[in-house]
Design an enzyme around this catalytic site. Structure first.
Site, PDB file in Angstrom:
ATOM      1  N   HIS A 133      75.892  52.283  35.585  1.00  0.00           N
ATOM      2  CA  HIS A 133      74.775  51.346  35.473  1.00  0.00           C
ATOM      3  C   HIS A 133      75.000  49.989  36.133  1.00  0.00           C
ATOM      4  CE1 HIS A 133      70.999  50.165  34.003  1.00  0.00           C
ATOM      5  NE2 HIS A 133      71.130  50.385  32.717  1.00  0.00           N
ATOM      6  N   SER A 160      46.718  52.754  26.042  1.00  0.00           N
ATOM      7  CA  SER A 160      47.896  52.870  26.902  1.00  0.00           C
ATOM      8  C   SER A 160      48.934  53.807  26.288  1.00  0.00           C
ATOM      9  CB  SER A 160      48.523  51.483  27.105  1.00  0.00           C
ATOM     10  OG  SER A 160      49.885  51.564  27.416  1.00  0.00           O
ATOM     11  N   SER A 202      62.497  47.597  28.327  1.00  0.00           N
ATOM     12  CA  SER A 202      62.871  47.206  29.684  1.00  0.00           C
ATOM     13  C   SER A 202      61.664  47.247  30.611  1.00  0.00           C
ATOM     14  CB  SER A 202      63.956  48.157  30.191  1.00  0.00           C
ATOM     15  OG  SER A 202      64.334  47.818  31.506  1.00  0.00           O
TER      16      SER A 202
END
Length: 627
Positions: A326, A415, A441
């Site tokens: 990462h 949504s 995120s």
């Protein structure tokens, strides 16, 4: 030389001298510096649902004092000056990479790495065949990236930063004190993969003795030879275990590993591993359940791995996955690469090459055997013990909820992502009677060197809705839906701010970084709300792909949960990770099994509420029409 394109939003241009992948790079905007007033207003709003009235009054006072202080204005000026410096492509990038990744000293496995579980390929149950097809399908994507011909990604017509793609292949993280580094290697002179089997390392060239790219059949033959050579007994001193350790311990162990080989052989072997296109771990386990394959791909056994690089994992039953390193890139580029590979295989769009194998043209597969002394053997054993202890404290749960998905939420004009986030808030309220401090995120790759910003998902609106859902006196589904709609709209608004680089957390981080040692830390940072509102009990992120059957990562605080999720057309899947048997700072039990239960319960209640509201609204319309 650059030219404007009519298909681009205003302000973007094409750099004709750059490779296609980077043709928009020079015209990408830089990460903005939000105003102090907007950040402080959002901070207060997102802290409020987490605080008592008395705590919130104190926080408002601290924020007001900060806003009116000369120091705040000076910090903002310093940050804007940093952002405007000609040599600074991003005021945040260097700081964030250091704080979140390179300077982070806990083991990357569990705490930093993330995993994807591939959809099962029923035509390739044999591990060598499955692995060979994955590698073969990856080679065209590598060529696109390394040549710079990969088409840049766009969101709503605006191009995204492609700089991190450099680190997708032939790269490695290095353990260094006090902060790690990373290196990128030349693809042509490192045209090989490293295969791990039974804790042993094998170098497999990707071309045959005539210089032609290996076919899938030839790769399969090489991998079958490796499986046979590795035998049944795992190597007793798995050097890969060192990469699972605390970064400082691994840094020391790497030096000891180099010192154990005065001839320089170990340095040469490390260089071959680090320069490889990718690592392929051939595991001898046969995971069946979602939990088992998620565990295996996330952490493995801590031995048959090299955690400092991206790696494919292929199991004895042909199942497969990907483990992401990462530090230099986030999940969207690796998602794109994995989707390219899996889609090409599923749709028969990859040239696997001829089926026959000319054994005389197969290149020699080199086994990389490290020279180990007693000190290094002891370090390996210590790393194994610490890995087993760390992983043994963790739980992983998977909830594959098939009650609804994207199609349902769109039918009800809401949504999908906001719905999933609100379900998490309701589940946490059910579990603990309060909002969960939630990180979602958001990518900021619309900016130069952009990575992520935080969407603060707990809001006053989500709290009001969750409390109403749990109030037995409130039964009107239309009213509940109105609260839900308001909370979803708030989430969408904050997500938009975050994607625009106008969230709370990175700005406050940047201001604090610019404090001089002699300057006092403003009360905003020492007030209890600051640590409470960024203590991410729910660390959440969405990546969705029809070619994945799971993905996940670890929790970011000891009393919290990692909650990765994917939204399909007719399902929502959550992968929950946490430390086992812990308690929150409020004395609440941390238990992923219980959170899984409440997520399923909350999802069904949301489904029932939306359906009941739609039915009631339709009935009202019918009655109105009769009048």
């Amino acid at each position: 030389m650059s030219r404007k394109s009519s298909s681009l939003p205003p302000g973007y241009s094409i750099d004709a001298s750059a490779p296609p992948m980077l043709r928009y790079q020079a015209s990408l905007p830089r990460l903005p510096v939000p105003t102090l007033e907007s950040t402080c207003a959002k901070y207060l709003e997102t802290a409020q649902p987490l605080l008592t009235q008395e705590e919130f009054s104190k926080t408002k006072s601290a924020v007001s004092t900060f806003l009116s202080s000369p120091l705040a204005a000076e910090l903002q000026k310093r940050l804007k000056d940093r952002a405007a410096a000609p040599e600074t492509l991003s005021w945040l990038s260097e700081w964030w990479n250091e704080a979140a990744y390179m300077g982070y000293r806990d083991p990357v496995v569990v705490f930093v790495s993330y995993f994807f579980v591939h959809l099962d390929d029923r035509t390739r149950r044999d591990p060598a065949k499955r692995a060979a097809s994955l590698i073969k399908a990856m080679l065209p994507f590598r060529e696109l990236v390394e040549s710079g011909r990969l088409e840049p990604e766009k969101v709503r017509g605006a191009p995204l930063c492609m700089a991190s793609y450099k680190w997708l292949f032939h790269s490695s993280r290095y353990p260094v004190k006090p902060s790690d580094t990373a290196a990128k290697f030349d693809a042509k002179s490192n045209n090989h993969i490293i295969v791990l089997r039974k804790n042993r390392f094998f170098l497999v060239p990707l071309t045959n003795t005539s210089g032609a790219e290996l076919s899938a059949a030839e790769l399969e033959a090489q991998l079958n030879n490796i499986i046979a050579r590795a035998g049944e007994t795992p190597y007793a001193y798995p050097v890969g275990a060192l990469t699972a350790d605390n970064r400082d311990l691994w840094a020391d162990a790497r030096q000891a590993l180099l010192a154990a080989s005065p001839s320089g052989r170990n340095a040469e072997l490390l260089r071959k591993i680090e320069g490889a296109m990718i690592v392929l771990a051939l595991d001898d386990s046969k995971p069946i359940t979602r939990e088992d394959i998620s565990w295996g791909t996330w952490v493995g056994d801590g031995r048959n791995r090299w955690y400092d690089k991206h790696q494919l994992v292929v199991y004895e039953n042909g199942r497969s996955g990907f483990l992401g390193e990462h530090s230099c890139m986030d999940g969207t580029p690796t998602l794109r690469m994995n989707e390219f590979v899996l889609a090409a295989l599923a749709q028969g769009k990859v040239d696997l090459g001829p089926e026959g194998v000319d054994g005389e043209k197969l290149p020699v597969v080199e086994e990389l055997v490290f020279e180990l002394d007693e000190k290094v053997k002891g370090l390996v054993q210590g790393a194994e013990k610490r890995f087993d202890e760390l992983v043994g404290k963790h739980d992983l749960q998977v909830l594959h909820y098939e009650g609804f998905g994207k199609n349902f939420t769109k039918h009800h004009k809401t949504s999908p992502d906001a719905t999933a986030q609100l379900i998490k808030q309701l589940a946490f309220h059910k579990m603990n009677g309060r909002p969960g401090v939630t990180y979602e995120s958001a990518q900021t790759r619309k900016y130069q060197l952009g990575r992520t910003e935080v969407i603060r998902s707990a809001s006053n609106e989500s709290k009001a809705w969750a409390e109403a859902m749990l109030d037995p006196k409130i039964t009107d589904p239309v009213y509940l839906k109105s609260l839900f709609t308001r909370a979803a709209a708030r989430h969408i608004q904050y997500a938009s701010w975050a994607a625009d680089g106008a969230g709370v957390d990175r700005h406050l981080f940047g201001l604090k970084k610019l404090l001089q040692p002699t300057e006092p830390v403003p009360a905003l940072y020492t007030d209890g709300a600051f640590s409470k509102s960024n203590h991410w009990e729910l660390s959440t992120s969405q990546l969705s792909s029809p070619y994945f059957s799971g993905w996940g990562y670890g929790e970011v605080v000891e009393d919290g949960y990692g909650v990765a999720y994917a939204i399909g057309d007719d399902y929502v899947r959550w992968t929950i990770t946490n430390l086992r048997g812990g308690y929150s700072r409020f004395g609440e039990r941390v238990d992923g099994r219980v959170l899984k239960h409440y997520l399923a319960e909350a999802a069904t209640e949301v489904k029932d509420m939306l359906e009941a509201a739609a039915k009631k609204e339709k009935e009202k319309e019918v009655e109105k029409a009769k009048l």
